[in-house]
Design an enzyme around this catalytic site. Structure first.
Site, PDB file in Angstrom:
ATOM      1  N   GLY A 242     -21.780-172.003 -37.377  1.00  0.00           N
ATOM      2  CA  GLY A 242     -22.552-172.489 -36.243  1.00  0.00           C
ATOM      3  C   GLY A 242     -23.871-171.796 -35.995  1.00  0.00           C
ATOM      4  O   GLY A 242     -24.669-172.270 -35.173  1.00  0.00           O
ATOM      5  N   ARG A 279     -24.830-173.249 -42.770  1.00  0.00           N
ATOM      6  CA  ARG A 279     -26.269-173.473 -42.612  1.00  0.00           C
ATOM      7  C   ARG A 279     -27.061-172.161 -42.639  1.00  0.00           C
ATOM      8  O   ARG A 279     -28.116-172.092 -43.257  1.00  0.00           O
ATOM      9  CB  ARG A 279     -26.490-174.164 -41.263  1.00  0.00           C
ATOM     10  CG  ARG A 279     -27.890-174.691 -41.063  1.00  0.00           C
ATOM     11  CD  ARG A 279     -28.085-175.147 -39.618  1.00  0.00           C
ATOM     12  NE  ARG A 279     -27.025-175.968 -39.099  1.00  0.00           N
ATOM     13  CZ  ARG A 279     -26.979-177.297 -39.173  1.00  0.00           C
ATOM     14  NH1 ARG A 279     -27.937-177.958 -39.752  1.00  0.00           N
ATOM     15  NH2 ARG A 279     -25.964-177.960 -38.659  1.00  0.00           N
ATOM     16  N   CYS A 347     -33.046-199.621 -48.479  1.00  0.00           N
ATOM     17  CA  CYS A 347     -33.224-200.809 -47.640  1.00  0.00           C
ATOM     18  C   CYS A 347     -32.567-200.641 -46.280  1.00  0.00           C
ATOM     19  O   CYS A 347     -31.573-201.308 -45.971  1.00  0.00           O
ATOM     20  CB  CYS A 347     -32.664-202.022 -48.356  1.00  0.00           C
ATOM     21  SG  CYS A 347     -33.408-202.193 -49.963  1.00  0.00           S
TER      22      CYS A 347
HETATM   23  N1  LLP Z   1     -16.421-173.951 -39.973  1.00  0.00           N
HETATM   24  C1  LLP Z   1     -16.012-175.173 -39.599  1.00  0.00           C
HETATM   25  C2  LLP Z   1     -14.620-175.373 -39.208  1.00  0.00           C
HETATM   26  C3  LLP Z   1     -16.928-176.244 -39.599  1.00  0.00           C
HETATM   27  O1  LLP Z   1     -16.516-177.447 -39.220  1.00  0.00           O
HETATM   28  C4  LLP Z   1     -18.278-176.025 -39.977  1.00  0.00           C
HETATM   29  C5  LLP Z   1     -19.243-177.119 -39.981  1.00  0.00           C
HETATM   30  C6  LLP Z   1     -18.643-174.731 -40.379  1.00  0.00           C
HETATM   31  C7  LLP Z   1     -17.705-173.715 -40.356  1.00  0.00           C
HETATM   32  C8  LLP Z   1     -20.045-174.395 -40.825  1.00  0.00           C
HETATM   33  O2  LLP Z   1     -20.954-174.584 -39.809  1.00  0.00           O
HETATM   34  P1  LLP Z   1     -22.484-174.066 -39.945  1.00  0.00           P
HETATM   35  O3  LLP Z   1     -22.450-172.570 -40.060  1.00  0.00           O
HETATM   36  O4  LLP Z   1     -23.043-174.681 -41.154  1.00  0.00           O
HETATM   37  O5  LLP Z   1     -23.121-174.528 -38.701  1.00  0.00           O
HETATM   38  N2  LLP Z   1     -23.799-182.246 -41.250  1.00  0.00           N
HETATM   39  C9  LLP Z   1     -24.257-181.546 -40.066  1.00  0.00           C
HETATM   40  C10 LLP Z   1     -23.460-180.285 -39.817  1.00  0.00           C
HETATM   41  C11 LLP Z   1     -21.979-180.523 -39.724  1.00  0.00           C
HETATM   42  C12 LLP Z   1     -21.206-179.252 -39.520  1.00  0.00           C
HETATM   43  C13 LLP Z   1     -19.765-179.482 -39.725  1.00  0.00           C
HETATM   44  N3  LLP Z   1     -18.954-178.303 -39.623  1.00  0.00           N
HETATM   45  C14 LLP Z   1     -25.747-181.278 -40.197  1.00  0.00           C
HETATM   46  O6  LLP Z   1     -26.339-181.669 -41.211  1.00  0.00           O
HETATM   47  O7  LLP Z   1     -26.357-180.716 -39.291  1.00  0.00           O
END
Ligand code: LLP
Length: 424
Positions: A242, A279, A347
Site C-alpha cells: 500500500g 508498487r 477500439c
Molecule cells: N498485499 C495485498 C493483499 C494486496 O492485495 C496488494 C495489492 C498488495 C499487497 C500490494 O499493494 P501495493 O504495495 O502495490 O500497493 N492495480 C491497481 C493496484 C491493485 C492493488 C491490489 N492489491 C493499480 O494499478 O493501482
C-alpha cells in the site's frame, strides 16, 4: 521521497541507468517495458534499512510485477513473495523463492491452490473468511500437517485512495471484521490443523500517509490481544502493501517516516513484522516506451496515436490514473500542437494513456516514454484487439537483457481449439 528512479537525460536523451532508451528500442522494438535494476533494488533496500531495528520479512507483491527475472533478483536480495493464486505460487517457486518466505492472500483460494501451497510448505496463508479457515483446516488435516495462518482483519478504516484500490472498509469483500476475528481466535481449538500465528492487514494501495496504517494496527491489535488471552502467541503482524509513490505531485511518506510512525506501536505489541510492498518497489522502476504512429489534429487538441494502448497499460483507462509522458529524445519547444491526448490504437474511447499534455513538438515516428509503469503495467496487460503483449527489458548499469520476449502471432492462437466434433 529522497530517491525516485534511475531514468535521466544525458545530452538531452533519456537513459535508463547508463543505457540510452533509444538503443534498447532499436533492438527490441516498441512498445517495450524497460526496468532499472538499481531503482528496484534501491527501493527494496530502503525499506529493509528503515525497519532494520525489527528485521521484517519483506514479501514483494507478485501481482505488481510477476516477471521471473524481477522476482528472482528480489529473492536474491533476501525478499520473500506475496502471492494470490496457484499461478503466482508457481512463478514464485520458479523464481527460486524459498517456500518459507511465501505468504498467500486472496479472498477466493481454490481447494487445489490450498493443497498445493500446503504441500510446498509456504510460510502462511492470509485467511479472508471463516469458511476459508475451515477449508484450510480440512486440507491440512488430510495432509496430516498444521497450516500456519494469519487472519486478514478488515479494520474498516479509510485509506484515502482510489475507491477501486481501497480494501480496508467494511463494504469491501476483503478480510474478516474485528468481532468475527476475535471469535475465531477464541474458538481456535475447533481448528485442530491450524496454527493462528497473527493477523494480516492490507487496507489499500497508493496510500501516502501513515495514519490509516496506524488506525488499522490499533483495530487489529484487539484480535492479537484476544488471541493472547486464550494462549496463542500471535507473534506476527502483516501490514500488507500500500505504500504510495510519486506519479505526479503526490508527497508520500518516506520509508523512514513510515517506520518511525509504526515502529513504536509494533514494538509495544511485541510482534514481528511482514510487509507486502509491490508498487513502492517496482512502480517508479519501470517505463513503457512507445512510438508515435500518427499525429492527428482535432478541433480542440491533437492526438498522439501511439503503438501502445490500454491493453499494454490499463491503469489510465481503468482508474483514470496519471502517468507522466516524456519524449525519449531531447524535448523541443511547443509548436502549434497545443494540448495533446496520448492515445492507443485500441477500439475503445477509454484507450487514452494521458490527457491534455504539453509535449512540445511531437512528430510521428518519435518515441515517448510513459513513466511510473513498473507496477501493475505488464501484469495487467492483455491481448485485447489481437495485440501482442510488449517485450520487457532489464537494465543494470551499462548492460541490459530482454526478460520477456514480445508475444508472437503464435501466442495469439496457441490456446484456441477449433473442434472437429462436439461432445455429448
Ligand atoms: N498485499 C495485498 C493483499 C494486496 O492485495 C496488494 C495489492 C498488495 C499487497 C500490494 O499493494 P501495493 O504495495 O502495490 O500497493 N492495480 C491497481 C493496484 C491493485 C492493488 C491490489 N492489491 C493499480 O494499478 O493501482
Amino acid at each position: 521521497m529522497d530517491y525516485l528512479h534511475d531514468f535521466h537525460r544525458v545530452k538531452g536523451e533519456l537513459v535508463c541507468e547508463k543505457v540510452p532508451v533509444r538503443r534498447i528500442v532499436e533492438e527490441v522494438g516498441t512498445p517495450a517495458y524497460i526496468y532499472s535494476y538499481n531503482t528496484l533494488v534501491g527501493h527494496y533496500r530502503k525499506l529493509v534499512e528503515a525497519f532494520s531495528a525489527i528485521k521484517p520479512l519483506i514479501c514483494f507483491s507478485v501481482k505488481a510485477n510477476n516477471n521471473l527475472a524481477i522476482l528472482n533478483l528480489l529473492v536474491k536480495e533476501g525478499a520473500g513473495l506475496d502471492i494470490v493464486s496457484g499461478g503466482e505460487l508457481h512463478k514464485a517457486l520458479k523464481a527460486k523463492c524459498p517456500p518459507m518466505r511465501i505468504v498467500y492472500a486472496s479472498v477466493g483460494k481454490h481447494r487445489e491452490e490450498i493443497e498445493e501451497s500446503l504441500k510446498k510448505g509456504i510460510f502462511c496463508f492470509n485467511v479472508e473468511s471463516p469458511a476459508e479457515l475451515r477449508a484450510i483446516d480440512a486440507a491440512a488435516k488430510l495432509q496430516r500437517i498444521r497450516a500456519r495462518v494469519a487472519l486478514r482483519v478488515n479494520p474498516d478504516v479509510e485509506a484515502h485512495t482510489h475507491a477501486y484500490i481501497t480494501t480496508g472498509k467494511k463494504e469491501t469483500k476483503f478480510g474478516i471484521d474485528v468481532k468475527t476475528a476475535v471469535g475465531l481466535v477464541r474458538d481456535h481449538k475447533a481448528y485442530s490443523s491450524i496454527e493462528i500465528m497473527g493477523i494480516h492487514l492490507h487496507i489499500g494501495s497508493q496510500i501516502t500517509q501513515a495514519e490509516p496504517f496506524i488506525e488499522a494496527i490499533e483495530r487489529g491489535s484487539e484480535v492479537i490481544k484476544a488471541g493472547r488471552g486464550v494462549g496463542l502467541e500471535m507473534a506476527w503482524i502483516n501490514l500488507g502493501g500500500g505504500l504510495g509513490i510519486i506519479y505526479k505531485d503526490e508527497t508520500p511518506q518516506t520509508p523512514l517516516a513510515f517506520a518511525a510512525a509504526v515502529l513504536p506501536l509494533l514494538q509495544s505489541l511485541k510482534v514481528r513484522l511482514i510487509l507486502e510492498p509491490g508498487r513502492f518497489i517496482v512502480g517508479n522502476a519501470g517505463i513503457l516506451v512507445s512510438e508515435v504512429l500518427y499525429m492527428k489534429p482535432g478541433p480542440n487538441k491533437s492526438f498522439a496515436i501511439m503503438d501502445a494502448g490500454m491493453n499494454d497499460l490499463l491503469r489510465p483507462a481503468l482508474y483514470g490514473a496519471y502517468h507522466e509522458v516524456v519524449s525519449v529524445r531531447e524535448p523541443r519547444p511547443q509548436n502549434g500542437h497545443g494540448l495533446i491526448d496520448v492515445v492507443g490504437p485500441v477500439c475503445e474511447s477509454a484507450d487514452v494513456l494521458a490527457r491534455d499534455r504539453k509535449l512540445g513538438d511531437v512528430q510521428s515516428g518519435e518515441l515517448l516514454a510513459i513513466l511510473g509503469a513498473g507496477a501493475y503495467g505488464s501484469t495487467m496487460a492483455s491481448n485485447y484487439n489481437g495485440r501482442l503483449r510488449p517485450a520487457e527489458v532489464l537494465v543494470r548499469g551499462n548492460r541490459w537483457a530482454v526478460i520477456r520476449r514480445r508475444d508472437t502471432l503464435l501466442d495469439l492462437t496457441r490456446h484456441d481449439v477449433v473442434p472437429h466434433k462436439l461432445i455429448g
